[in-house]
Design a protein around this motif. Structure first.
Motif, PDB file in Angstrom:
ATOM      1  N   UNK A  98      -1.665  -7.611   0.991  1.00  0.00           N
ATOM      2  CA  UNK A  98      -0.731  -6.092   1.663  1.00  0.00           C
ATOM      3  C   UNK A  98       0.478  -6.446   1.059  1.00  0.00           C
ATOM      4  N   UNK A 107       3.285  -5.488   1.962  1.00  0.00           N
ATOM      5  CA  UNK A 107       4.461  -5.746   2.961  1.00  0.00           C
ATOM      6  C   UNK A 107       4.331  -7.397   3.276  1.00  0.00           C
ATOM      7  N   UNK A 108       3.308  -8.264   3.106  1.00  0.00           N
ATOM      8  CA  UNK A 108       3.141  -9.415   3.524  1.00  0.00           C
ATOM      9  C   UNK A 108       3.392 -10.554   2.372  1.00  0.00           C
ATOM     10  N   UNK A 109       4.625 -11.132   2.353  1.00  0.00           N
ATOM     11  CA  UNK A 109       4.718 -12.178   1.166  1.00  0.00           C
ATOM     12  C   UNK A 109       4.357 -11.568  -0.332  1.00  0.00           C
ATOM     13  N   UNK A 153       6.554  -5.338  -1.829  1.00  0.00           N
ATOM     14  CA  UNK A 153       7.290  -4.549  -1.089  1.00  0.00           C
ATOM     15  C   UNK A 153       8.753  -5.068  -0.703  1.00  0.00           C
ATOM     16  N   UNK A 154       8.781  -6.200  -0.361  1.00  0.00           N
ATOM     17  CA  UNK A 154      10.196  -6.933  -0.471  1.00  0.00           C
ATOM     18  C   UNK A 154      10.929  -7.044  -1.719  1.00  0.00           C
ATOM     19  N   UNK A 174       4.992   2.751   0.973  1.00  0.00           N
ATOM     20  CA  UNK A 174       4.416   1.504   1.173  1.00  0.00           C
ATOM     21  C   UNK A 174       3.099   1.489   1.800  1.00  0.00           C
ATOM     22  N   UNK A 193      -0.222  -0.066   3.464  1.00  0.00           N
ATOM     23  CA  UNK A 193      -0.577  -1.414   3.739  1.00  0.00           C
ATOM     24  C   UNK A 193      -1.899  -1.942   3.045  1.00  0.00           C
ATOM     25  N   UNK A 194      -2.175  -2.982   3.333  1.00  0.00           N
ATOM     26  CA  UNK A 194      -3.423  -3.796   2.507  1.00  0.00           C
ATOM     27  C   UNK A 194      -4.105  -4.972   3.582  1.00  0.00           C
TER      28      UNK A 194
END
Lengths: 253, 253
Positions: free
Chosen positions: B82, B84-86, B89-90, B110, B112-113
């Protein structure tokens, strides 16, 4: 025993967020088992049986699914979000734990899905870009002291906090108690987002601060994100700011 | 400015875990930007440009993607898991924060995945069925004291713990230090799972206990799950047990 059981998630709502393995499992099933509003999202297929149930009967629903699978059928348990995250997977394995010994021989597959915190994060920017935790307030099987202990720990660890199921009928004051606890321990300017029904027609996102947040806007379709000390806004001209928790901590670059 | 930038995740590996919105964004892009092994998973398309980069250059990659999008092109930043998770995106929003002011006018989405902890959880049963946290050990931009503080908080809150990026080259002893801390604070019989490359041909899952775990089996493709005090095994005749963190806490039913 030749029956199979797949636990598949529909994600937060839109078809574009359902993984192909879930779609294929739902299409291939002889029997669909699920909470009625989730089943209602799936097109009818000739010959496919539907077993719809109400809310808050997860264990009964899981037992029904296992019973049907044990008859040799191909069952898909339809869950919202990711079945593994505060959803039907735990209920199915709890039912197995206390149920018919033969259920342990069934071929069971969990298909991962997009969970509400991921959909919310995607809309907001990158609030989950660094360490985070997920806490459900809904479960009236969990003593309130456990919720408090976890919220305190989440603050102590300075995690971004994703709050699931903030508005339980069994515990309507939970979200207010949770915010009172957080307000006593975190900076007033900490970013807070209320993300409701993300990806659906009634999507509504409120981006605010811990100080200004009105917890009563949260219902059971709302996912709340509460920033860490590093979470911040990126302003955009004429549009809602993006929300970012950077990969570095403590000002490192 | 008419350029668009989509940050899309490929999930942990297999195509059946990529959401349709990510597939569509990748197909529609004029330019793909990403870490080379991720781009290598995507079929070539005539006319579509590829901008591959190495590991650990996330900000440079993000700047490149934003620069191309600002030229009016349709860019897809391809991320693992994803975004957005580590993941990417950041990095993109960090690049925007310190980059060209005009980048804030870009149309950025973004998608999600499926993140590694979800794939691992799906294979294991329902270990994320209750409150959990996710901690990355890889980031050498985070002081080690922050990692220790978060691990201690995760134990204090009795969260299930998902450990990302356990084997950093910059900090090879991190996973051993983390296990030493956890062993001093959690029950020896706490279930621990090392889930490597879930969904790919080299998938390997080791289910053990905190006492018996060998942290050196973890590499950068491994996601580690460490149980809460409620996480337990469900035995199956002749097969690996399922792992369950029930929805209730403290023995409540």
């Amino acid at each position: 025993m030749t029956g199979t059981l797949v636990i598949a998630g529909l994600g937060p709502g839109p078809a574009v967020w359902i993984v192909p393995e879930a779609t294929a499992a739902i299409e291939a099933a002889t029997d669909l088992v699920g909470y009625r509003p989730y089943l209602d999202r799936i097109p009818e297929r000739p010959g496919q049986r539907r077993h719809a149930s109400g809310n808050r009967v997860e264990i009964a629903r899981a037992r029904e699914a296992l019973t049907i699978a044990a008859q040799g059928r191909r069952v898909a348990v339809v869950s919202g979000g990711d079945p593994g995250v505060f959803a039907m997977a735990a209920a199915v394995f709890e039912a197995i734990e206390t149920g018919e010994p033969s259920w342990r021989d069934l071929d069971i597959t969990v298909v991962p899905g997009i969970s509400a915190m991921q959909a919310a994060a995607a809309r907001l920017g990158a609030p989950l870009g660094h360490d985070f935790c997920a806490i459900s307030l809904s479960d009236n099987l969990k003593p309130w002291q456990v919720v408090e202990r976890r919220l305190r720990a989440a603050v102590d660890g300075d995690f971004v906090i994703a709050v699931y199921n903030p508005a339980s009928k069994a515990r309507p004051d939970a979200i207010h108690l949770a915010f009172a606890l957080l307000r006593g321990r975190k900076a007033p300017a900490t970013p807070v987002a209320f993300a409701r029904s993300v990806g659906r027609s009634d999507e509504r996102i409120v981006l605010t601060t811990l100080e200004d947040a009105d917890p009563s806007v949260a219902d059971m379709s709302t996912l709340i994100l509460i920033g860490s000390s590093e979470t911040r806004l990126i302003a955009r001209p004429g549009r809602t700011p993006w929300l970012l928790t950077p990969r570095s901590y403590g000002g490192g670059q």
